[in-house]
Design a protein around this motif. Structure first.
Motif, short mmCIF file in Angstrom:
data_model
loop_
_atom_site.label_atom_id
_atom_site.label_comp_id
_atom_site.label_asym_id
_atom_site.label_seq_id
_atom_site.Cartn_x
_atom_site.Cartn_y
_atom_site.Cartn_z
N TYR A 1 0.82 -1.21 0.00
CA TYR A 1 0.00 0.00 0.00
C TYR A 1 0.85 1.26 0.00
O TYR A 1 0.38 2.31 -0.40
N GLU A 2 2.07 1.16 0.45
CA GLU A 2 2.99 2.29 0.49
C GLU A 2 4.27 1.88 -0.23
O GLU A 2 4.88 0.88 0.13
N ILE A 3 4.65 2.66 -1.25
CA ILE A 3 5.87 2.35 -2.00
C ILE A 3 6.72 3.61 -2.12
O ILE A 3 6.23 4.72 -1.92
N ALA A 4 7.98 3.43 -2.47
CA ALA A 4 8.89 4.55 -2.67
C ALA A 4 9.37 4.54 -4.12
O ALA A 4 9.99 3.57 -4.57
N LEU A 5 9.06 5.60 -4.85
CA LEU A 5 9.48 5.73 -6.24
C LEU A 5 10.97 6.06 -6.30
O LEU A 5 11.56 6.53 -5.32
#
Length: 158
Positions: free
Chosen positions: A115-119
């Protein structure tokens, strides 16, 4: 004659050593998945929903668009490997206009969601064509690559 035998035996010994060394460095390496990284479990935010397309075999979630905030690397996007799958997923976000990968996940287990990612970088406001690439891997010791898929959609950055 004794000197000739010593030279011949020395040459044979050197050839054997070279052959063993060549075999050692060119033999197929044993594949292990000890260095494969898996995503950590995440809890779903209460206001998130996801559309998915279901086909035969490996199920690939489908998206018409992905919306993220501008000027930040940390974004909320639901990425799921449906629990019915018998493969691991590795998901990438690819910008076809610039040939740039802006996100790649670690391995995602069946039934697991992110649900939370880092580009890789912050995105400016606008709309971009986005290809979501699904690489799939068998759930065995070799983690054999299986059929993958690409989903074309729009990345909306606000």
């Amino acid at each position: 004659m004794n000197r000739k035998k010593k030279i011949i035996l020395s040459v044979i010994a050197v050839l054997i050593i070279v052959a063993v060394a060549a075999w050692f460095y060119t033999r197929p390496k044993e594949v292990t998945n000890y260095d494969v990284e898996f995503e950590e479990d995440q809890k779903k935010p209460e206001d998130e929903s996801q559309a998915s397309s279901v086909g035969e075999g490996i199920q690939i979630p489908g998206y018409k668009s992905v919306e993220i905030p501008a000027d930040t690397k940390d974004v909320s996007v639901e990425l799921t490997n449906p629990e019915e799958n018998q493969v691991y997923f590795q998901i990438s976000f690819y910008l076809p206009e610039t040939d740039e990968i802006i996100y790649t996940s670690k391995m995602i287990k069946p039934g697991q969601s992110l649900y939370e990612i880092a580009l890789e970088r912050e995105m400016e406001a606008g709309e971009y064509p986005l290809t979501i690439r699904y690489e799939t891997f068998a759930m065995d010791d070799e983690m054999t690559p299986r059929n993958g898929a690409e989903v074309n959609c729009t990345l909306t950055v606000k």
